[in-house]
Design a protein around this motif. Sequence first.
Motif, PDB file in Angstrom:
ATOM      1  N   LEU A 146      57.854  53.383  11.838  1.00 11.27           N
ATOM      2  CA  LEU A 146      56.513  53.845  12.181  1.00 11.27           C
ATOM      3  C   LEU A 146      56.460  55.372  12.199  1.00 11.27           C
ATOM      4  O   LEU A 146      55.533  55.979  11.645  1.00 11.27           O
ATOM      5  N   THR A 147      57.460  56.004  12.813  1.00  9.24           N
ATOM      6  CA  THR A 147      57.509  57.465  12.846  1.00  9.24           C
ATOM      7  C   THR A 147      57.604  58.041  11.436  1.00  9.24           C
ATOM      8  O   THR A 147      56.938  59.029  11.101  1.00  9.24           O
ATOM      9  N   ALA A 148      58.424  57.416  10.593  1.00  6.87           N
ATOM     10  CA  ALA A 148      58.558  57.875   9.211  1.00  6.87           C
ATOM     11  C   ALA A 148      57.236  57.755   8.463  1.00  6.87           C
ATOM     12  O   ALA A 148      56.857  58.653   7.694  1.00  6.87           O
ATOM     13  N   ALA A 149      56.524  56.650   8.655  1.00  8.24           N
ATOM     14  CA  ALA A 149      55.236  56.469   7.977  1.00  8.24           C
ATOM     15  C   ALA A 149      54.247  57.545   8.398  1.00  8.24           C
ATOM     16  O   ALA A 149      53.510  58.102   7.564  1.00  8.24           O
ATOM     17  N   LEU A 150      54.214  57.866   9.698  1.00  9.30           N
ATOM     18  CA  LEU A 150      53.300  58.901  10.174  1.00  9.30           C
ATOM     19  C   LEU A 150      53.707  60.277   9.645  1.00  9.30           C
ATOM     20  O   LEU A 150      52.848  61.099   9.311  1.00  9.30           O
ATOM     21  N   CYS A 151      55.017  60.535   9.556  1.00 10.15           N
ATOM     22  CA  CYS A 151      55.482  61.798   8.980  1.00 10.15           C
ATOM     23  C   CYS A 151      55.100  61.896   7.504  1.00 10.15           C
ATOM     24  O   CYS A 151      54.713  62.962   7.015  1.00 10.15           O
ATOM     25  N   ALA A 152      55.218  60.786   6.785  1.00 13.24           N
ATOM     26  CA  ALA A 152      54.817  60.776   5.380  1.00 13.24           C
ATOM     27  C   ALA A 152      53.325  61.071   5.244  1.00 13.24           C
ATOM     28  O   ALA A 152      52.898  61.803   4.339  1.00 13.24           O
TER      29      ALA A 152
END
Length: 281
Positions: A146-152
Amino acid sequence: MPLSIVALVLLSAAIHPVWNILVKRNPSPAGAFLAFSVVLVGIGVVQAAVSGVSLWPADGLWPLLAVSAAGQALYGAALVIALRRGDLSAYYPLIRAAPVGVVGWGWLVEGHSYGWPMLAGIGLVLAGGFLLQARRGRRIDDPVALTAALCAMLGSVAYSLADGEAMRLAPPVLVMVWGQGLALPAILLVFRWAGMPLGSGGRRGWLYAAVAGGLGYTSYYLILLAYQMGGNVAAVASVRQASIPLSVLMGALWLGERNLGGRLAASLLVAAGIVMIVLNR
């Protein structure tokens, strides 16, 4: 907006999730994405050579290219982490929610205020995003993904804003080649640091990378063509959200991901919220 422009945007929206699937299906998504980026930059260099476009930026363009490359690096590295750990259908809609980030930037940095339609759109995106990543008995399915998706998503906001300004000063192919090319070393370092395997998967892996790079380049070019034909930016951005429910369908049909009905409904909430945000900016 003329139907010819709508058709171009819908075709771009249909293509975009496909290259994401090709990267995810590779035994080494990190290696596949690096190969994809190399192919995409290579296509841009060839197009510039054939069309006679100079790829050397003007002096004033370098700061924008640096921001674009930083955004591309964050987007690419975080995208691969999200796809490697989670389902395409759960995280692709969140990654594509860049208009939410643009609105947040306008509110936090530029002091913009927004009315109820905009706030309602943000609420729909947040609700749909929660439903996409939630899992029965757990509030968050995978916090890292989830954190990676938001960073992307944040990375896509950065390069989109920078590219929008850079395109006033340079042809799109120059901006894309430098933005993608400068981002590659940083993405490679992140993958190395994270210990991700970087094998390309042999000849078959390079074939998939070539196909993915061609699809990515085509998707981007179709959007630029839509703008050149007079497509309104807000309207184009709204139509592009067709890629969100399409990604859920493709994830179920091509990757065998579960919970199609629930994720499709949640993705439609996200897409509807983004359309409201774009149209009320």
